[in-house]
Design a protein around this motif. Sequence first.
Motif, mmCIF file in Angstrom:
data_model
loop_
_atom_site.group_PDB
_atom_site.id
_atom_site.type_symbol
_atom_site.label_atom_id
_atom_site.label_comp_id
_atom_site.label_asym_id
_atom_site.label_seq_id
_atom_site.Cartn_x
_atom_site.Cartn_y
_atom_site.Cartn_z
ATOM 1 N N PRO A 85 48.687 -1.754 -17.424
ATOM 2 C CA PRO A 85 47.368 -1.104 -17.455
ATOM 3 C C PRO A 85 46.679 -1.057 -16.102
ATOM 4 O O PRO A 85 45.812 -0.213 -15.864
ATOM 5 C CB PRO A 85 46.571 -1.961 -18.453
ATOM 6 C CG PRO A 85 47.282 -3.263 -18.505
ATOM 7 C CD PRO A 85 48.737 -2.960 -18.256
ATOM 8 N N SER A 117 41.125 -2.341 -19.346
ATOM 9 C CA SER A 117 41.404 -2.406 -20.786
ATOM 10 C C SER A 117 40.101 -2.353 -21.574
ATOM 11 O O SER A 117 39.619 -3.378 -22.072
ATOM 12 C CB SER A 117 42.178 -3.690 -21.119
ATOM 13 O OG SER A 117 43.354 -3.786 -20.353
ATOM 14 N N ASP A 148 46.946 -9.029 -24.097
ATOM 15 C CA ASP A 148 47.686 -7.803 -23.802
ATOM 16 C C ASP A 148 49.189 -8.043 -23.745
ATOM 17 O O ASP A 148 49.907 -7.347 -23.048
ATOM 18 C CB ASP A 148 47.197 -7.220 -22.468
ATOM 19 C CG ASP A 148 47.505 -5.732 -22.348
ATOM 20 O OD1 ASP A 148 47.507 -5.055 -23.381
ATOM 21 O OD2 ASP A 148 47.755 -5.263 -21.226
#
Length: 579
Positions: free
Chosen positions: A166, A323, A370
């Motif tokens: 990400p 995120s 994550d």
Amino acid sequence: MVPTQECSTTDCGRPAAFATRSEPAWCLDCIDNLVRAGGLEPAEPFTKPSTWRLTTCSTCGVQAHYLLKYIVGNNAAGIATCRACHWKAWPGNRGPRSGATPDREKIARRLDEFGYELIDPLDEVSDDGNGPLVAKCRQCGRIWAARMADFGWHCNCSRNSRSSNPASPRAGRVLLSESDSPALQWWDHERNDEATFRTVTVRATRACQWRCPECGLRFEAKPATMTDRPTCPDCSTRRQEEWEIEYAQWKTTPIADVPELAAAWADDADPRKVMVANGTQRRFRCPKEHYPRLTPIRFLKAGCPQCRGAKTATAKKWLADTSPEIASQWHPTFNGTHTPQNVAWNSQRTVWWRADCCGHEWPDTVRARDKYQRLRCPACRTFLGSLAWHDPGLAAEWSPANPITAWNVRPHTSTPFVPEWICATNPGHTWQAPLSSRSNGAECPDCREAGKSRVELAHHAAAEALFGNARSGVAMKDKAFTTRKSWTTDISVSVNGHTLVIEYDGAYWHRAPAKVLVDERKSRDLLAAGFCVVRLREDDLPALGIDHPRYREVRVHSTVARPGPVMEDIRDWVTSLTA
């Protein structure tokens, strides 16, 4: 026609049970023989290579699922496939304590936390689950033998891996010719044809020809290895040889003979007797009054690590920016001064979270949120990156008759069932359609057959008469789109080199809350792509609340349509923006 190929077994000659491009394929009889060669007996028919197949061990009788590729790999290495036999014979298997028996209930409770149902704690298992266990995944039914610690990683079916980091999202299908890759200067136009140059992507794995701009060497390499940091085999070898010569000289050069090292020397040892390349860490002082301990040659080549860290700290990727879905679950009161705006996306700090779906609160590290299962809520077992998060308007049409919820499916995933949908405009309309087609813009077939309203067609005709290049129903794609890969626009016009999108929102079709969400997400995606957006909101439809200089809402009335003046007003507005 289904592609076919011949069985890879020598002298077999029968058609293979599946087809591949570069891997071996076998007929059903040969596949069963491969399974038996691995010490297993098939317990169910073969379907396809990617399916876990139930087998029975010929030695211990334990039933478990294995992939064909895994069995073939073990056969090539001369290893028996059965994991129960493997862990029984494993040297680290301590077995039960003397006089102790496995606590079946304790082991079953522990497995249940990981989503498994205990089938059999094998004789050698200890009460802490050190030995092999046989368990079945409650979600997919896969049976496998492993240690308790291995079950703690959860079944593959519950993994929710992301496609890229990400903090540095992976580039999509980007053509090398349209990229800013430094490899473009290395492309050998003489030895590669023009068609290859026009079609090859930055992540392609096909072999292409390159020419080093420094030494002129021509060589073959994959674009995927050349895109980010192109290297020449000859130049790399030459630089390595030069470094080895330089390193040999540093081995006989004292610190005192290197001014930059002598000025920063803060170690107790005599700098006249310490060589630059000696492998021992020494103490230095940098101009910022840092006192790092590292090898002299490292300090000479890289400088102070603390100063370098201070430079990279300004480039940290914060959770709120990287995120947003995880950041939205940040507990508002339990984390003190820490916020998603000042905590890195991959921080190992343990903080508190709160699920917006059920109110569940729990502690976990930012980084762990994550990883692996990537659960949105450990209590509800919903996961991150779902359809409900990415496209709540479309998720509102997800039928409750589907076996999973919109929180447990991704926007473009392939599902083992064809999802059912319920039209948000008219709940009487239900139909089945693949998830990918809906995420690519397909709407309710019953509503689509109704066509455009008379008022909307009149506004399109007015736009065509005024602008001369108005198009209807154009599907637009852009990298900036975050909700869907493409959007179908009502009216699109080119004005002064800019694209103007005009959406007509009829009161009947756009009043449902789900449609309001879709209209808002669609508008934001179009604006992110650089388009000018005008929404003609009919009658008493509420405003979408979008504040953007290239966005405008115009109130229109179905009973008193004024398409001509409305389009003239829009022309004046967009001309002032693009002039």
